[in-house]
Motif scaffolding. Structure first.
Motif, PDB file in Angstrom:
ATOM      1  N   ASP A 190       0.842  -1.194   0.000  1.00  0.00           N
ATOM      2  CA  ASP A 190       0.000   0.000   0.000  1.00  0.00           C
ATOM      3  C   ASP A 190       0.876   1.243   0.000  1.00  0.00           C
ATOM      4  O   ASP A 190       1.881   1.318   0.718  1.00  0.00           O
ATOM      5  N   THR A 191       0.496   2.212  -0.819  1.00  0.00           N
ATOM      6  CA  THR A 191       1.241   3.461  -0.878  1.00  0.00           C
ATOM      7  C   THR A 191       0.303   4.643  -0.706  1.00  0.00           C
ATOM      8  O   THR A 191      -0.916   4.511  -0.869  1.00  0.00           O
ATOM      9  N   ILE A 192       0.884   5.777  -0.385  1.00  0.00           N
ATOM     10  CA  ILE A 192       0.127   7.016  -0.316  1.00  0.00           C
ATOM     11  C   ILE A 192       0.842   8.041  -1.174  1.00  0.00           C
ATOM     12  O   ILE A 192       2.071   8.122  -1.176  1.00  0.00           O
ATOM     13  N   ARG A 193       0.076   8.790  -1.946  1.00  0.00           N
ATOM     14  CA  ARG A 193       0.660   9.811  -2.819  1.00  0.00           C
ATOM     15  C   ARG A 193       0.781  11.124  -2.064  1.00  0.00           C
ATOM     16  O   ARG A 193      -0.156  11.567  -1.397  1.00  0.00           O
ATOM     17  N   LEU A 194       1.934  11.760  -2.198  1.00  0.00           N
ATOM     18  CA  LEU A 194       2.205  13.011  -1.508  1.00  0.00           C
ATOM     19  C   LEU A 194       2.541  14.103  -2.517  1.00  0.00           C
ATOM     20  O   LEU A 194       3.365  13.901  -3.417  1.00  0.00           O
ATOM     21  N   ARG A 195       1.916  15.245  -2.372  1.00  0.00           N
ATOM     22  CA  ARG A 195       2.272  16.425  -3.151  1.00  0.00           C
ATOM     23  C   ARG A 195       3.356  17.186  -2.392  1.00  0.00           C
ATOM     24  O   ARG A 195       3.219  17.474  -1.196  1.00  0.00           O
TER      25      ARG A 195
END
Length: 270
Positions: free
Chosen positions: A2-7
């Protein structure tokens, strides 16, 4: 995994960087960001670092945007301290100013609706102030603001900017400029603001170079617009020096429109 996208909202002084894109044996903005994350989360973790717009060597940014995908577990561990940890491992000429979780439909490059640049020029006879020498071009001829804005007006809208671009194979040179104007700040510096959905390589610096020759009286205000009829780069257009240019903002739609905007951007203009 699982990943999370970061700006990431990023600023940098481009003077000592060979541009944005990572290159073997060269110091680049992407390179130092990747190195910084490697120290915090491990070099083996793929980031998928994607940027809104690659800047050339010497070009600065106060409003650059990129995204990375972090393992969700690592984000949980670092969420409260990632900004501070990045400040500790990054060099002083590159800063991550904010880290924001975003939907995985967000694409820093393809979801963007505009890029906005500013170009600073001092026409003072003594040149730029020493503290601004890294982001301000010195121009030894007096500049007329009305002439600069007259030249800018003829370049607004959607055109084929081949005369002002370094052409890439299979890439279009059609772009839509929705803002292009000049102002003179209280310190006497002339500042061009240019905004478009996207730019070709060296396009902004070429536009500035053409307009400066109008501003100092050597060309007619209509001349830059007349070049829009060309389908190849014009040898008469001077490319203004990189250090006067700064990427100041990248715009995005509401998060519900990230995916649709990205899909529309990927379609090549006819």
């Amino acid at each position: 995994m699982d990943t999370i996208r970061l700006r990431l909202d990023v600023s940098y002084d481009g003077a000592d960087f060979s541009g944005w894109a990572a290159q073997p044996g060269r110091r680049t903005v992407a390179g130092v960001l990747i190195e910084g994350f490697a120290r915090l989360i491990g070099a083996e973790t793929p980031l998928g670092l994607t940027v809104a717009g690659r800047t050339d060597a010497g070009v600065h940014a106060t409003g650059q945007v990129c995204h990375v995908d972090l393992p969700a577990e690592r984000w949980t561990e670092l969420a409260g301290s990632l900004l501070r940890r990045l400040a500790a491992v990054l060099p002083p000429d590159a800063r991550v100013r904010s880290v924001t979780p975003v939907p995985d439909t967000f694409d820093a490059r393809f979801s963007a609706t505009f890029r906005r640049y500013e170009y600073r020029v001092s026409d003072a006879p003594w040149g730029p102030e020493p503290l601004r020498r890294h982001d301000t071009l010195g121009w030894m001829r007096p500049l007329d603001l009305d002439r600069l804005n007259a030249a800018a007006a003829g370049l607004l809208g959607e055109h084929d900017f081949a005369a002002f671009c370094k052409r890439k194979e299979h890439a279009t040179t059609i772009r839509a400029i929705n803002r292009l104007d000049w102002r003179r700040d209280p310190d006497g510096v002339c500042v061009a603001t240019v905004q478009a959905d996207a730019f070709c390589q060296a396009m902004v610096r070429s536009l500035v170079g053409a307009m400066l020759t109008v501003g100092d009286g050597r060309r007619a205000p209509e001349w830059p617009a007349e070049l829009l009829t060309l389908r190849e780069r014009s040898s008469e257009v001077m490319v203004a020096a990189a250090h006067g240019l700064t990427l100041v903002a990248v715009g995005y739609p509401d998060e519900t429109e990230y995916a649709a905007r990205a899909e529309a951007t990927r379609r090549l203009r006819a």
